[in-house]
Design an enzyme around this catalytic site. Structure first.
Site, PDB file in Angstrom:
ATOM      1  N   HIS A 261       2.117 -12.785  -2.187  1.00 29.76           N
ATOM      2  CA  HIS A 261       0.796 -12.921  -1.563  1.00 29.76           C
ATOM      3  C   HIS A 261       0.857 -13.885  -0.378  1.00 29.76           C
ATOM      4  CE1 HIS A 261      -3.588 -13.664  -1.304  1.00 29.76           C
ATOM      5  NE2 HIS A 261      -3.239 -14.928  -1.155  1.00 29.76           N
ATOM      6  N   GLU A 262       1.546 -15.014  -0.566  1.00 24.70           N
ATOM      7  CA  GLU A 262       1.636 -15.998   0.513  1.00 24.70           C
ATOM      8  C   GLU A 262       2.491 -15.474   1.663  1.00 24.70           C
ATOM      9  OE1 GLU A 262      -0.284 -18.458   0.488  1.00 24.70           O
ATOM     10  OE2 GLU A 262      -0.943 -18.221  -1.575  1.00 24.70           O
ATOM     11  N   HIS A 265       0.444 -13.265   3.916  1.00 24.63           N
ATOM     12  CA  HIS A 265      -0.350 -13.980   4.927  1.00 24.63           C
ATOM     13  C   HIS A 265       0.460 -14.183   6.207  1.00 24.63           C
ATOM     14  CE1 HIS A 265      -4.075 -14.803   2.892  1.00 24.63           C
ATOM     15  NE2 HIS A 265      -3.497 -15.417   1.885  1.00 24.63           N
ATOM     16  N   GLU A 326      -8.005 -12.610   2.190  1.00 20.98           N
ATOM     17  CA  GLU A 326      -7.341 -12.816   0.902  1.00 20.98           C
ATOM     18  C   GLU A 326      -7.099 -11.488   0.190  1.00 20.98           C
ATOM     19  OE1 GLU A 326      -6.054 -15.556  -0.381  1.00 20.98           O
ATOM     20  OE2 GLU A 326      -6.637 -16.650   1.424  1.00 20.98           O
TER      21      GLU A 326
END
Length: 440
Positions: A261-262, A265, A326
């Site tokens: 997930h990070e 980004h 997100e």
């Protein structure tokens, strides 16, 4: 091919970097994804899967682990875009003062003068409208000229910063984080490094077909803060994981979901996008701020109206925008995790566990008051995405998922816990009297 984990040694720095080498056997993972992408992608997104999951090129990957990082390899230079960021609060102050001065000047004018100015405005209203229209056109052209497309989701968004400017901002933020956690960095010989290193390496190794991942040096930092259940990645590849995160995740599969997930980004360049959007919106709001201080009758009302404006824009514009980013990172991150052969079912399990923990601790989890979706909503979103992610794993020739579904295990544990709670005798408390129904 050799999967190199390289440590850098710089002059005048206090980083304790440990060089590590890991054998990486290349295989034909994902070689069927191009031929079969239509079966897993929505029609509107077929092209992105063709580009995203094409077989990756053999290359060396640079990853390092570090203990401390408060250093300078050269004389620090001020980043250009930071000057624009600093000008904004000054401009806001000028807008407030200008609006207030205009209000006082207008109040001090005789009625004849006010009437005269109103007639002038009425007489030149078309010129004024033309000026406003021209200004809006220039702003619109400026906005459209900075539109870009996200590399995976093909979404249009505005970014005002170049890669070099963003790198300067990221470097400043990196220095800030290093100074903040300088005494809390975990030694690179700690076993936690092996866990994070293995997970990060697996993600990076299997996603070399993505330029935003391939063309970076990834450095892992572990911060000793058991209270912080958090992890984040800076745009320059600096990975920060807090020790509290190891209490939140139950296994390396869940840690892989979080790091994916990070990484998403960074791949999607959300940092530059969010800064650009918020700055553009704030500059537009400066005009509104000046209007409030110019036309409201006194300073008290202007202060209240300015505060109200900030809260409304935060709740209705900024927070929903952040939640959208997100959710996008959740979706792309799950694709990265699936390509890396993680158990994608653990994504739903993790967020259900987080939702249960929040409920147990009586934490307020209201989505419209947060920059992030609620844990429960994220779990539901992952439930919708998991079937496609499982297909991606299959097309990437990943090992079969364990037969035991972690979602069913969690559901069974919740059911057992619920049964235990039901069987426990309830105590009815009345002021001055305690009655246990089991004793009646």
């Amino acid at each position: 091919m050799m999967f190199n984990l390289v440590a850098r040694t710089c002059s005048r720095l206090r980083c304790n970097l440990s060089p590590i080498k890991l054998q990486y056997q290349s295989n034909s993972a994902c070689n069927n994804i191009i031929r079969n992408f239509n079966s897993i992608a929505h029609k509107s997104k077929c092209g992105q899967y063709r580009q995203l999951y094409k077989p990756y090129v053999r290359s060396s990957i640079r990853v390092a682990v570090t203990k401390s990082c408060n250093f300078h390899t050269s004389q620090p230079k001020k980043a250009g875009p930071l000057l624009a960021l600093l000008l904004k609060p000054i401009t806001k102050g000028v807008a407030i003062i200008s609006g207030r001065v205009f209000r006082q000047w207008w109040k001090g004018l005789p009625k004849e003068k006010r009437k005269y100015f109103m007639e002038v405005l009425q007489k030149n209203k078309y010129r004024i409208l033309a000026f406003i229209g021209g200004t809006c056109f220039v702003v619109g052209v400026f906005y459209v000229s900075h539109l870009q497309t996200t590399p995976i989701t093909n979404r249009r968004r505005v970014i005002f910063f170049s890669e070099s400017q963003l790198a300067k901002i990221a470097a400043v933020e990196y220095e800030k984080q290093c100074m903040q956690f300088d005494m809390k960095f975990v030694d690179s010989e700690n076993d936690l490094y092996r866990i994070v290193e293995d997970v990060a390496s697996q993600l990076i190794k299997h996603n070399q077909h993505i330029p935003e991942i391939k063309n970076k040096t990834w450095i892992v930092h572990i911060v000793n803060d058991p209270q912080q259940k958090n992890a984040f990645v800076l745009p320059n590849g600096q990975i920060f994981v807090f020790t509290g995160m190891f209490h939140a995740v139950k296994n390396e599969q869940q840690l892989g979901i979080i790091l994916a997930h990070e990484l998403a980004h960074v791949v999607l360049n959300h940092a530059a996008e969010q800064i650009s959007f918020l700055e553009f919106f704030d500059w537009l709001m400066i005009v509104v701020l000046a209007g409030l201080w110019a036309f409201l009758p006194n300073d008290g009302l202007a202060i209240i109206a300015s505060w109200f404006k900030n809260k409304v824009s935060e709740l209705l514009i900024q927070m929903p925008y952040s939640r959208g980013l997100e959710l996008e990172a959740d979706e792309v991150g799950l694709q990265l995790a699936a390509t890396s052969c993680f158990d994608v079912r653990e994504s739903q399990v993790f967020w259900e566990m987080m939702a249960d923990a929040s409920e147990k601790n009586d934490e307020l989890d209201v989505e419209w008051l947060s920059t992030h979706p609620t844990h429960e909503n994220r779990a539901k979103k992952f439930e919708e995405l998991i079937p496609m992610a499982i297909k991606i794993r299959e097309f990437c020739n990943c090992p079969r998922l364990p037969q035991e579904d972690p979602r069913l295990v969690l559901k069974s544990m919740k059911a057992q816990k619920s049964e235990v709670v039901k069987k426990e005798p309830r105590t009815v408390v009345v002021p001055g009297i305690v009655i246990n129904p089991a004793e009646l």
